[in-house]
Design an enzyme around this catalytic site. Structure first.
Site, PDB file in Angstrom:
ATOM      1  N   LYS A  13      17.616 -45.429   6.012  1.00 49.24           N
ATOM      2  CA  LYS A  13      18.362 -46.693   5.960  1.00 49.24           C
ATOM      3  C   LYS A  13      19.840 -46.500   6.261  1.00 49.24           C
ATOM      4  CE  LYS A  13      17.147 -48.057   2.018  1.00 49.24           C
ATOM      5  NZ  LYS A  13      17.635 -48.475   0.731  1.00 49.24           N
ATOM      6  N   ARG A 171      11.908 -42.963  -7.955  1.00 50.07           N
ATOM      7  CA  ARG A 171      12.519 -43.890  -7.000  1.00 50.07           C
ATOM      8  C   ARG A 171      11.442 -44.637  -6.193  1.00 50.07           C
ATOM      9  NH1 ARG A 171      16.024 -39.227  -4.689  1.00 50.07           N
ATOM     10  NH2 ARG A 171      16.995 -40.526  -3.134  1.00 50.07           N
TER      11      ARG A 171
HETATM   12  P1  AMP Z   1      21.097 -46.569  -3.348  1.00 53.78           P
HETATM   13  O1  AMP Z   1      22.318 -45.883  -2.863  1.00 53.78           O
HETATM   14  O2  AMP Z   1      20.829 -47.876  -2.636  1.00 53.78           O
HETATM   15  O3  AMP Z   1      19.879 -45.680  -3.359  1.00 53.78           O
HETATM   16  O4  AMP Z   1      21.378 -46.991  -4.873  1.00 53.78           O
HETATM   17  C1  AMP Z   1      21.675 -46.012  -5.840  1.00 53.78           C
HETATM   18  C2  AMP Z   1      21.438 -46.578  -7.233  1.00 53.78           C
HETATM   19  O5  AMP Z   1      22.274 -47.740  -7.450  1.00 53.78           O
HETATM   20  C3  AMP Z   1      20.022 -47.078  -7.507  1.00 53.78           C
HETATM   21  O6  AMP Z   1      19.161 -46.036  -7.904  1.00 53.78           O
HETATM   22  C4  AMP Z   1      20.290 -48.075  -8.651  1.00 53.78           C
HETATM   23  O7  AMP Z   1      20.513 -47.407  -9.873  1.00 53.78           O
HETATM   24  C5  AMP Z   1      21.595 -48.714  -8.226  1.00 53.78           C
HETATM   25  N1  AMP Z   1      21.360 -49.903  -7.382  1.00 53.78           N
HETATM   26  C6  AMP Z   1      21.718 -50.077  -6.075  1.00 53.78           C
HETATM   27  N2  AMP Z   1      21.355 -51.279  -5.618  1.00 53.78           N
HETATM   28  C7  AMP Z   1      20.747 -51.915  -6.651  1.00 53.78           C
HETATM   29  C8  AMP Z   1      20.115 -53.184  -6.812  1.00 53.78           C
HETATM   30  N3  AMP Z   1      20.018 -54.064  -5.800  1.00 53.78           N
HETATM   31  N4  AMP Z   1      19.609 -53.487  -8.038  1.00 53.78           N
HETATM   32  C9  AMP Z   1      19.710 -52.644  -9.070  1.00 53.78           C
HETATM   33  N5  AMP Z   1      20.246 -51.419  -8.982  1.00 53.78           N
HETATM   34  C10 AMP Z   1      20.761 -51.037  -7.788  1.00 53.78           C
END
Ligand code: AMP
Length: 217
Positions: A13, A171
């Site tokens: 992504k 995850r």
């Molecule tokens: P990412 O970088 O998108 O993998 O996000 C890292 C972490 O941020 C995730 O594992 C969640 O703990 C938190 N997070 C990011 N986006 C969201 C979302 N839309 N809803 C809830 N938690 C989020």
């Protein structure tokens, strides 16, 4: 163009998001990056989010929705936006519909990066990072000449703390339980476009552009 990009951890992504915002000149809204910035700034929101993020859990909906709403209301989103990492739950998807109606910028396309589970496991658990020059390798796909040593600078290779099979399972489980219903919600509106993200990066990029170009104004 108003886009949402979705896909499990390891689908690529981040790489596609970078190319999309550059080509189409739209704002990149990554909820994960926003939380990391809040944590870096030691804000109240950051401290709250950190407790959840450290465990691989989702940050509560109210907190996440309020943060993204504020961002979508900023002026640069008027030229289009790419949502990345949000919405991840059904309440977030429903809230997003309301917000985008209020700002008069509804989602036009939902890009889904589709990858087989076994491929994701190899991409994530095989990923290695040079401690010194930060070059990225993969022990299955792009191994170094000498095990554990960077080809470019000879630095020691390390693994990201959350790139273990255990963390990946948490995850992917959360993706399966909470995010797949979001995909089903959007599929009903007929906005989704699926791309095979198990291919080489440039082939994925070609397919992404083929999916998005028709939406360019
Ligand atoms: P990412 O970088 O998108 O993998 O996000 C890292 C972490 O941020 C995730 O594992 C969640 O703990 C938190 N997070 C990011 N986006 C969201 C979302 N839309 N809803 C809830 N938690 C989020």
């Amino acid at each position: 163009m108003n886009i949402l990009i979705m896909g499990p951890a390891g689908a690529g992504k981040g790489t596609m998001a970078e190319r999309i915002v550059q080509k189409y000149g739209i704002a990149h809204i990554s909820s994960g990056d926003m939380f990391r910035a809040e944590i870096g700034g030691k804000t109240e929101l950051g401290l709250k989010a950190q407790e959840y993020m450290n465990q691989g859990l989702l940050v509560p909906d109210e907190v996440t929705i309020a943060m993204v709403k504020k961002r979508l209301e900023q002026d640069d989103c008027k030229n289009g936006y790419l949502l990345d990492g949000f919405p991840r739950t059904l309440p977030q998807a429903i809230a997003l519909k309301e917000i985008t109606e209020q700002i008069n910028a509804p989602l036009e396309v939902i890009l889904i990066l589709d990858v087989e589970f076994d491929e994701l496991v190899k991409r994530i658990t095989g990923r290695r990072l040079c401690k010194d020059c930060k070059s990225i390798y993969n022990i299955f796909f792009t191994p170094t000449k000498e095990e554990g040593k960077c080809d470019k600078c000879g630095g020691e290779l390390t693994q990201r703390a959350d790139d273990t099979v255990e963390s990946l399972k948490v995850r992917l489980q959360s993706y399966e339980n909470q995010t797949v219903p979001v995909l089903e919600y959007f599929a009903e509106a007929g906005l989704t476009r699926k791309v095979n993200a198990g291919q080489a990066i440039d082939d994925v990029w070609n397919d992404v552009q083929a999916a998005l170009d028709p939406f360019q104004k």
